[in-house]
Design an enzyme around this catalytic site. Structure first.
Site, PDB file in Angstrom:
ATOM      1  N   ASN A 118       1.191  -7.457   5.315  1.00  0.00           N
ATOM      2  CA  ASN A 118       0.736  -8.279   4.189  1.00  0.00           C
ATOM      3  C   ASN A 118       1.900  -8.964   3.480  1.00  0.00           C
ATOM      4  O   ASN A 118       1.745 -10.071   2.939  1.00  0.00           O
ATOM      5  CB  ASN A 118      -0.071  -7.430   3.200  1.00  0.00           C
ATOM      6  CG  ASN A 118       0.659  -6.194   2.734  1.00  0.00           C
ATOM      7  OD1 ASN A 118       1.014  -5.333   3.542  1.00  0.00           O
ATOM      8  ND2 ASN A 118       0.881  -6.065   1.433  1.00  0.00           N
TER       9      ASN A 118
ATOM     10  N   TYR B  87      10.280  -7.699   2.438  1.00  0.00           N
ATOM     11  CA  TYR B  87       9.730  -7.714   1.083  1.00  0.00           C
ATOM     12  C   TYR B  87      10.309  -8.885   0.283  1.00  0.00           C
ATOM     13  O   TYR B  87      10.616  -8.774  -0.900  1.00  0.00           O
ATOM     14  CB  TYR B  87       9.961  -6.377   0.364  1.00  0.00           C
ATOM     15  CG  TYR B  87       9.018  -5.310   0.849  1.00  0.00           C
ATOM     16  CD1 TYR B  87       7.913  -4.920   0.097  1.00  0.00           C
ATOM     17  CD2 TYR B  87       9.190  -4.716   2.094  1.00  0.00           C
ATOM     18  CE1 TYR B  87       7.030  -3.964   0.569  1.00  0.00           C
ATOM     19  CE2 TYR B  87       8.309  -3.764   2.569  1.00  0.00           C
ATOM     20  CZ  TYR B  87       7.226  -3.392   1.799  1.00  0.00           C
ATOM     21  OH  TYR B  87       6.345  -2.449   2.271  1.00  0.00           O
TER      22      TYR B  87
ATOM     23  N   ASP C 283       5.707  -5.548   7.459  1.00  0.00           N
ATOM     24  CA  ASP C 283       6.410  -5.502   6.174  1.00  0.00           C
ATOM     25  C   ASP C 283       7.906  -5.328   6.400  1.00  0.00           C
ATOM     26  O   ASP C 283       8.438  -4.207   6.411  1.00  0.00           O
ATOM     27  CB  ASP C 283       5.840  -4.416   5.254  1.00  0.00           C
ATOM     28  CG  ASP C 283       4.534  -4.847   4.609  1.00  0.00           C
ATOM     29  OD1 ASP C 283       4.044  -5.955   4.909  1.00  0.00           O
ATOM     30  OD2 ASP C 283       4.000  -4.077   3.793  1.00  0.00           O
TER      31      ASP C 283
ATOM     32  N   HIS D  49       2.075   0.095   6.158  1.00  0.00           N
ATOM     33  CA  HIS D  49       1.255  -0.265   5.001  1.00  0.00           C
ATOM     34  C   HIS D  49       1.253   0.806   3.913  1.00  0.00           C
ATOM     35  O   HIS D  49       1.525   0.520   2.745  1.00  0.00           O
ATOM     36  CB  HIS D  49      -0.165  -0.584   5.453  1.00  0.00           C
ATOM     37  CG  HIS D  49      -0.959  -1.441   4.514  1.00  0.00           C
ATOM     38  ND1 HIS D  49      -0.392  -2.441   3.741  1.00  0.00           N
ATOM     39  CD2 HIS D  49      -2.293  -1.466   4.221  1.00  0.00           C
ATOM     40  CE1 HIS D  49      -1.337  -3.040   3.041  1.00  0.00           C
ATOM     41  NE2 HIS D  49      -2.488  -2.467   3.299  1.00  0.00           N
TER      42      HIS D  49
ATOM     43  N   HIS E  41      -0.375  -3.220  11.392  1.00  0.00           N
ATOM     44  CA  HIS E  41       0.140  -2.864  10.069  1.00  0.00           C
ATOM     45  C   HIS E  41      -0.772  -1.898   9.327  1.00  0.00           C
ATOM     46  O   HIS E  41      -0.315  -0.900   8.765  1.00  0.00           O
ATOM     47  CB  HIS E  41       0.365  -4.119   9.227  1.00  0.00           C
ATOM     48  CG  HIS E  41       1.045  -3.826   7.916  1.00  0.00           C
ATOM     49  ND1 HIS E  41       2.280  -3.210   7.858  1.00  0.00           N
ATOM     50  CD2 HIS E  41       0.667  -4.040   6.624  1.00  0.00           C
ATOM     51  CE1 HIS E  41       2.639  -3.072   6.588  1.00  0.00           C
ATOM     52  NE2 HIS E  41       1.678  -3.551   5.817  1.00  0.00           N
TER      53      HIS E  41
ATOM     54  N   HIS F  18      -4.178   2.178  -0.456  1.00  0.00           N
ATOM     55  CA  HIS F  18      -4.740   1.245   0.540  1.00  0.00           C
ATOM     56  C   HIS F  18      -6.029   1.756   1.174  1.00  0.00           C
ATOM     57  O   HIS F  18      -6.244   1.619   2.385  1.00  0.00           O
ATOM     58  CB  HIS F  18      -3.708   0.928   1.614  1.00  0.00           C
ATOM     59  CG  HIS F  18      -2.518   0.177   1.084  1.00  0.00           C
ATOM     60  ND1 HIS F  18      -2.634  -1.052   0.465  1.00  0.00           N
ATOM     61  CD2 HIS F  18      -1.195   0.484   1.074  1.00  0.00           C
ATOM     62  CE1 HIS F  18      -1.421  -1.471   0.099  1.00  0.00           C
ATOM     63  NE2 HIS F  18      -0.538  -0.558   0.441  1.00  0.00           N
TER      64      HIS F  18
ATOM     65  N   ASP G 281       7.522  -1.017   6.969  1.00  0.00           N
ATOM     66  CA  ASP G 281       7.725  -1.202   5.529  1.00  0.00           C
ATOM     67  C   ASP G 281       9.180  -0.948   5.146  1.00  0.00           C
ATOM     68  O   ASP G 281       9.475  -0.130   4.272  1.00  0.00           O
ATOM     69  CB  ASP G 281       6.778  -0.291   4.750  1.00  0.00           C
ATOM     70  CG  ASP G 281       5.313  -0.568   5.083  1.00  0.00           C
ATOM     71  OD1 ASP G 281       4.623  -1.160   4.252  1.00  0.00           O
ATOM     72  OD2 ASP G 281       4.874  -0.230   6.203  1.00  0.00           O
TER      73      ASP G 281
END
Length: 336
Positions: free
Chosen positions: A129, A99, A96, A260, A221, A231, A69
């Site tokens: 995602n 972004y 991720d 995540h 992830h 989440h 991320d």
């Protein structure tokens, strides 16, 4: 020496990328420093360098940086600088990345941000995602496929229209004394799926090869062990845990890394919710610095399987393979 590759662009709605160049380098010697330039007779890049990995099965110490991320904030830049300072062999990224979220010029800016690191380290990644980026024609993962070249299980076929079972989706590789398995939380993971069947065969083969490659690390992830309030109860995570946790346990996976959740969590060895010394250790390393901020709210009570957690600091992790019996995991905060 000269290696010739290919150049291509991709389109996403009204965006068209610049040329993306890819070249496959073969017959490289292990544990060797190489210098390189990209371009042609008219226009060349700066001179960069990278070091190849030790031979597969080599038990000498080696270090990997681990991030999730990441994004492209000031905190992200600090994380990148800390990974540069690691002097590690490669980057392992638990999903991720930029972004960009369908704004494709953000991918370009992210590439500039990470170049001081990515130009000199192998950067192995799995989709999160934020890499899905579904366009108006229902195509997904377009930028992720166009911009990166991971070891393919197979190329795209017509049968893959409904499921992302090709290209960069999921794959594995051996490096030094570690077998790394990239599992895609956003492709079908249920029992009987293409990814599930591939995973079982891959881990069986890896487990049979422990004498040469003693460590097995899974990177995905979505975290199946997470007591942050963020989440929770996501069907992709539940499907993956329901089908794959027992496979990871059966074949002796040592460590499972995920992102995540924008926090840091480390478990004790755990299987089916119970502490078990034969089970993998689970680490959530989703604290790379992205623009969505920290996840700092936690469920009560704290589960017995949790060893440590923090939701207020950005950072990254390190895997140090010491020998065939010892692996050291370290969490590095950006404030340190």
């Amino acid at each position: 020496n000269t290696a010739t590759g290919s150049s291509a662009t991709y389109k996403f709605e009204d965006y068209e990328s610049g040329l993306i160049h890819q070249v496959n380098l073969t017959d490289l010697s292990p544990n060797t420093l190489y210098y390189y330039q990209c371009g042609d007779d008219d226009d060349t890049s700066d001179v960069f360098s990278f070091r190849t990995a030790p031979p597969v099965g080599d038990l000498s110490p080696v270090t990997f940086s681990v991030v999730g991320d990441l994004g492209q904030t000031d905190d992200s830049k600090k994380t990148v600088q800390h990974m540069i300072d690691d002097n590690s062999l490669a980057i392992l990224h638990a999903g991720d990345l930029s972004y960009a979220d369908s704004k494709q010029d953000r991918w370009d800016k992210w590439g500039v941000m990470v170049e001081p690191l990515s130009a000199s380290r192998a950067w192995m990644m799995v989709a999160g995602n934020h890499e899905q980026e579904v366009d108006s024609d229902k195509h997904a993962f377009t930028a992720f496929e166009a911009r990166f070249a991971m070891p393919q299980v197979k190329p795209y076929t017509e049968s893959d229209k409904k499921n992302y079972n090709w290209g960069n989706s999921f794959y594995s590789f051996d490096v030094a004394s570690m077998h790394v398995v990239m599992v895609n939380s956003y492709s079908d993971t249920k029992e009987g799926s293409e990814q599930y069947d591939w995973l079982k065969a891959d881990l069986k083969k890896a487990n049979d090869n422990r004498e040469q490659v003693p460590w097995i690390v899974v990177i995905t992830h979505n975290p199946i062990y997470n007591f942050n309030t963020a989440h929770q109860n996501e069907w992709q995570t539940e499907d993956m845990q329901g089908a794959m946790e027992s496979v990871w346990y059966k074949y002796g996976v040592n460590l499972v890394l995920s992102g995540h959740v924008h926090a840091y969590q480390r478990s004790l060895p755990v299987y089916n919710g119970d502490v078990d010394p034969k089970a993998p250790t689970y680490v959530v390393i989703g604290d790379g610095g992205n623009r969505e901020g920290h996840a700092d709210k936690w469920e009560i009570p704290r589960p017995e399987w949790n060893a440590f957690y923090n939701g207020t600091q950005y950072g990254h992790g390190e895997i140090q393979l010491t020998n065939e019996t010892h692996m050291l995991w370290t969490w590095n905060r950006n404030v340190d």
